[in-house]
Write an enzyme that holds these catalytic residues in place. Structure first.
Site, PDB file in Angstrom:
ATOM      1  N   ARG A 225     130.201  15.559 -11.358  1.00  0.00           N
ATOM      2  CA  ARG A 225     128.893  16.046 -11.181  1.00  0.00           C
ATOM      3  C   ARG A 225     128.427  16.127  -9.784  1.00  0.00           C
ATOM      4  O   ARG A 225     128.984  15.555  -8.632  1.00  0.00           O
ATOM      5  CB  ARG A 225     127.885  14.555 -11.754  1.00  0.00           C
ATOM      6  CG  ARG A 225     128.180  13.432 -11.286  1.00  0.00           C
ATOM      7  CD  ARG A 225     127.400  12.401 -11.717  1.00  0.00           C
ATOM      8  NE  ARG A 225     125.924  12.451 -10.927  1.00  0.00           N
ATOM      9  CZ  ARG A 225     125.753  11.910  -9.801  1.00  0.00           C
ATOM     10  NH1 ARG A 225     126.645  11.172  -9.195  1.00  0.00           N
ATOM     11  NH2 ARG A 225     124.369  11.864  -9.503  1.00  0.00           N
TER      12      ARG A 225
ATOM     13  N   ARG B  14     131.079  14.833  -7.115  1.00  0.00           N
ATOM     14  CA  ARG B  14     131.681  13.476  -7.343  1.00  0.00           C
ATOM     15  C   ARG B  14     132.684  13.717  -8.463  1.00  0.00           C
ATOM     16  O   ARG B  14     132.140  14.306  -9.673  1.00  0.00           O
ATOM     17  CB  ARG B  14     130.712  12.358  -7.549  1.00  0.00           C
ATOM     18  CG  ARG B  14     129.800  11.961  -6.481  1.00  0.00           C
ATOM     19  CD  ARG B  14     129.327  10.640  -6.268  1.00  0.00           C
ATOM     20  NE  ARG B  14     128.312  10.366  -5.779  1.00  0.00           N
ATOM     21  CZ  ARG B  14     128.347  10.277  -4.317  1.00  0.00           C
ATOM     22  NH1 ARG B  14     129.661  10.219  -3.612  1.00  0.00           N
ATOM     23  NH2 ARG B  14     127.580  10.236  -3.423  1.00  0.00           N
TER      24      ARG B  14
ATOM     25  N   THR C 118     122.374  12.565  -3.772  1.00  0.00           N
ATOM     26  CA  THR C 118     122.006  12.063  -2.245  1.00  0.00           C
ATOM     27  C   THR C 118     123.050  12.639  -1.157  1.00  0.00           C
ATOM     28  O   THR C 118     122.623  12.189  -0.210  1.00  0.00           O
ATOM     29  CB  THR C 118     122.347  10.428  -2.444  1.00  0.00           C
ATOM     30  OG1 THR C 118     123.558  10.089  -2.792  1.00  0.00           O
ATOM     31  CG2 THR C 118     121.512   9.862  -3.555  1.00  0.00           C
TER      32      THR C 118
ATOM     33  N   SER D  38     118.429   1.643   2.474  1.00  0.00           N
ATOM     34  CA  SER D  38     118.895   1.119   1.301  1.00  0.00           C
ATOM     35  C   SER D  38     120.500   0.646   1.181  1.00  0.00           C
ATOM     36  O   SER D  38     120.759  -0.385   2.164  1.00  0.00           O
ATOM     37  CB  SER D  38     118.742   2.208   0.174  1.00  0.00           C
ATOM     38  OG  SER D  38     119.443   1.869  -1.100  1.00  0.00           O
TER      39      SER D  38
ATOM     40  N   ASN E 211     127.003   0.497 -10.539  1.00  0.00           N
ATOM     41  CA  ASN E 211     126.491   0.153  -9.007  1.00  0.00           C
ATOM     42  C   ASN E 211     125.854  -0.863  -8.807  1.00  0.00           C
ATOM     43  O   ASN E 211     125.339  -1.323  -7.749  1.00  0.00           O
ATOM     44  CB  ASN E 211     126.250   1.369  -8.147  1.00  0.00           C
ATOM     45  CG  ASN E 211     124.961   2.043  -8.517  1.00  0.00           C
ATOM     46  OD1 ASN E 211     124.033   1.382  -9.228  1.00  0.00           O
ATOM     47  ND2 ASN E 211     124.712   3.408  -8.222  1.00  0.00           N
TER      48      ASN E 211
ATOM     49  N   ASP F  35     118.266  -3.142   0.803  1.00  0.00           N
ATOM     50  CA  ASP F  35     116.805  -3.215   0.528  1.00  0.00           C
ATOM     51  C   ASP F  35     116.623  -3.982  -0.732  1.00  0.00           C
ATOM     52  O   ASP F  35     115.597  -4.158  -1.414  1.00  0.00           O
ATOM     53  CB  ASP F  35     116.117  -1.801   0.358  1.00  0.00           C
ATOM     54  CG  ASP F  35     116.605  -0.915  -0.686  1.00  0.00           C
ATOM     55  OD1 ASP F  35     117.927  -1.128  -1.251  1.00  0.00           O
ATOM     56  OD2 ASP F  35     115.899  -0.010  -1.186  1.00  0.00           O
TER      57      ASP F  35
HETATM   58  C1  16G Z   1     120.736   6.509  -5.474  1.00  0.00           C
HETATM   59  C2  16G Z   1     120.033   6.135  -6.845  1.00  0.00           C
HETATM   60  C3  16G Z   1     120.889   5.480  -7.495  1.00  0.00           C
HETATM   61  C4  16G Z   1     122.222   6.298  -7.960  1.00  0.00           C
HETATM   62  C5  16G Z   1     122.616   6.839  -6.856  1.00  0.00           C
HETATM   63  C6  16G Z   1     123.659   8.070  -7.064  1.00  0.00           C
HETATM   64  C7  16G Z   1     117.953   5.002  -7.164  1.00  0.00           C
HETATM   65  C8  16G Z   1     116.818   3.920  -6.408  1.00  0.00           C
HETATM   66  N1  16G Z   1     118.857   4.999  -6.491  1.00  0.00           N
HETATM   67  O1  16G Z   1     121.221   5.373  -4.663  1.00  0.00           O
HETATM   68  O2  16G Z   1     120.519   4.947  -8.661  1.00  0.00           O
HETATM   69  O3  16G Z   1     123.126   5.640  -8.573  1.00  0.00           O
HETATM   70  O4  16G Z   1     121.613   7.395  -6.044  1.00  0.00           O
HETATM   71  O5  16G Z   1     124.108   8.693  -6.113  1.00  0.00           O
HETATM   72  O6  16G Z   1     117.386   5.513  -7.937  1.00  0.00           O
HETATM   73  P1  16G Z   1     124.649  10.063  -6.146  1.00  0.00           P
HETATM   74  O7  16G Z   1     123.836  11.223  -6.742  1.00  0.00           O
HETATM   75  O8  16G Z   1     125.077  10.356  -4.682  1.00  0.00           O
HETATM   76  O9  16G Z   1     126.059   9.940  -6.981  1.00  0.00           O
HETATM   77 MG    MG Z   2     119.073   0.325  -2.250  1.00  0.00          MG
END
Ligand code: 16G
Ligand code: MG
Length: 540
Positions: free
Chosen positions: A493, A502, A497, A69, A370, A276
């Site tokens: 929050r 953050r 990922t 991604s 984003n 992606d």
């Molecule tokens: C992922 C999510 C995106 C979100 C980001 C937040 C999908 C396809 N992608 O990239 O939507 O803005 O995570 O990341 O759902 P964070 O939770 O690390 O801030």
């Molecule tokens: Mg992506």
């Protein structure tokens, strides 16, 4: 009762894909994401989960996307796509996590049995031809058929999944091939810009990802209706993916990718995809060469205003209600601009949350700041458009445009290339350059920070992630701080990922937004404990 699962083949093949013992995997916001070198066992198990999901849904096609991604190349991931092209149902994320973490082959079989029982999966149901990339052993273990979509963008995979599942029905989404995808996009784009002056060439930063291949084909399909100038299209150079380029780089650093510095002319517009091709950020250099970013919020504003206008001209205002979905990260100025024109809802971060909320509107426009996002037209709305009898030529044109938009805009998931064509349609119709688009509203200065804390799960939120409920008392301290800043807003929050918390802050002045973010981050560190010397120096 003997298990209906093919236990022997699962155990045998599982022996070739051992789970690293100390690692805990989690199906997060966008699937399993971590260093590619430790993902082997996860891919095998995702193959099995996908096969079971397909069984559960009467053999319908499930998609599996393997992609870095927007992340650095070694930081890979895998996610599942449900039959209508949307994200995997939430309750299955939990099963996927448990299954990925089973430590031995026996535990794995036990975890799979639990899923089969709880989800009431009939293992004797037949498989229809399925689409799946890589993961062959997982499918082999289950005896599932797979179709390899090859190297392609995430949104194309979502398109294919829906097209396969709707083939031959009255809701047929399109031809289930890449060629079908490009034909659908370019045909509707051409219809929408017929008779309008062709835009000057558009520079696309492809993040050195797979979007480069898709953009090349799209450029050919568009012929002379729009010229795309592809940059950062080195898909085979090791380490180039998302490196100092791509939508995330531009959004986070608020800068033009250095590789474009000598390419982009003042006044010319450009956009960046992520690796992606499901995120899109636009930008342009003004006459003095200064950089201006047009992010997901600006795209939402541009597109929502355009669609509302078409609905009005068509005379369908009473029947078709347009709404917008954003997250807490949406710039306050964009929310204000949109709220003055239509209903706006705020939901938690992550495409699946926005998508589901957008499905509640007749036309749901959703974008994350984003650059993830799309516009959904409900089935009744599509039917209204098909049956409507316009009474003037202007009405008839507006309805035709709306129908073409339902074809142009990817209905399964946010799609950078489809969104890019949508933006180009609006710019063409309005005769806007980047500058006019940018002036719809002025972004409030903002700052994003991240804090590495010992346990990010100690941070729990409510109200679409805008307020903390835990650790207790922290939200009250943030509230008190925010009051001291003009136009101040801030929230905290846990990331879905990364192992961080953050912090977002905005205020009327850039220096104030920066200061607010740093002070809120300071509160987070005070609360979270851990080694104080590990804090970035601005928080010490
Ligand atoms: C992922 C999510 C995106 C979100 C980001 C937040 C999908 C396809 N992608 O990239 O939507 O803005 O995570 O990341 O759902 P964070 O939770 O690390 O801030
Ligand atoms: Mg992506």
């Amino acid at each position: 009762m003997p298990s209906a699962l093919p236990v022997e083949s699962i155990k045998l093949l599982s022996g070739q894909h051992h789970k690293p013992s100390i690692i805990r995997f989690q199906y997060g916001t966008a699937g399993f994401r971590t260093t590619a070198s430790i993902l082997d066992s996860v891919l095998f198990r995702v193959g099995i989960v996908a096969a079971l999901r397909s069984k559960k849904l009467d053999g319908r096609t499930i998609g599996v996307m393997v992609t870095a991604s927007h992340n650095p190349e070694p930081d890979n991931g895998v996610k599942l796509v449900d039959p209508r092209g949307e994200m995997l149902e939430a309750s299955w994320e939990v099963h996927a996590t448990t299954i990925a973490n089973a430590s031995t082959a026996d535990d794995l079989v036990d975890a799979l049995e639990v899923l089969v029982q709880t989800a009431k999966i009939d293992l004797h149901a037949p498989f229809w031809p399925s689409l799946v990339a890589a993961l062959e052993d997982g499918f082999k273990a289950m005896g599932a058929t797979a179709r390899n979509a090859g190297v392609t963008t995430t949104p194309i995979l979502h398109y294919l999944v829906r097209s396969i599942n709707t083939k031959g029905t009255k809701y047929s989404y399109g031809e289930d091939t890449e060629a079908g995808y490009f034909a659908k996009l370019s045909t509707s784009y051409k219809k929408l810009v017929t008779g309008k002056a062709v835009q000057p060439p558009l520079v696309i930063d492809c993040a050195n990802g797979v979007g480069a291949l898709a953009a090349k084909t799209l450029n050919e399909s568009l012929g002379n209706t729009l010229e795309l100038v592809l940059e950062n299209a080195s898909t085979t150079t090791p380490g180039a993916l998302n490196n100092a380029c791509g939508a995330d780089f531009v959004k986070v650093s608020q800068k033009i990718p250095p590789s474009l510095a000598n390419v982009l002319q003042p006044g010319q517009r450009a956009c960046s995809l992520d690796g992606d091709a499901d995120r899109l950020i636009y930008y342009y250099l003004d006459d003095r060469g200064a950089f201006h970013m047009l992010d997901g919020d600006k795209i939402a504003a541009l597109v929502a205003a355009f669609i509302i206008e078409l609905v009005k001209v068509a005379g369908l205002e009473e029947k078709i209600k347009v709404g917008v979905v954003q997250t807490a990260y949406a710039n306050g100025a964009s929310t204000k601009y949109l709220q003055e024109r239509l209903p706006v809802k705020c939901v938690s971060t992550g495409v699946k949350h926005l998508h589901h909320a957008a499905e509640r509107y007749n036309v749901g426009v959703y974008f994350e700041a984003n650059g993830h996002g799309t516009v959904l037209f409900s089935q009744p709305t599509v039917d209204i458009l098909a049956e409507y009898q316009p009474s003037t030529p202007a009405q008839s044109r507006a309805v035709e445009h709306l129908v073409s938009l339902t074809e142009l805009i990817n209905q399964t998931v946010g799609d950078a290339l489809s969104d890019m064509l949508l933006v180009e349609v609006v710019l063409t119709h309005k005769s806007y350059r980047g500058e006019e688009w940018d002036s719809l509203y002025v972004d409030l200065p903002n700052r994003l920070a991240k804090c590495s804390v010992p346990d990010r799960n100690a941070f729990k939120t409510e109200d679409a992630e805008r307020r903390l409920v835990s650790p207790p008392g922290l939200q009250a301290r943030i509230d008190e701080l925010v009051l001291r800043y003009q136009g101040g807003r801030s929230f905290v929050r846990p990331s879905g990922t990364e192992d961080v918390v953050r912090v977002y802050a905005e205020a009327s002045l850039k220096s104030q937004a920066d200061e607010l973010a740093m002070r809120v981050a300071g509160l987070v560190y005070d609360e979270a404990g851990g080694d104080p010397t590990s804090r970035p120096k601005e928080f010490l």
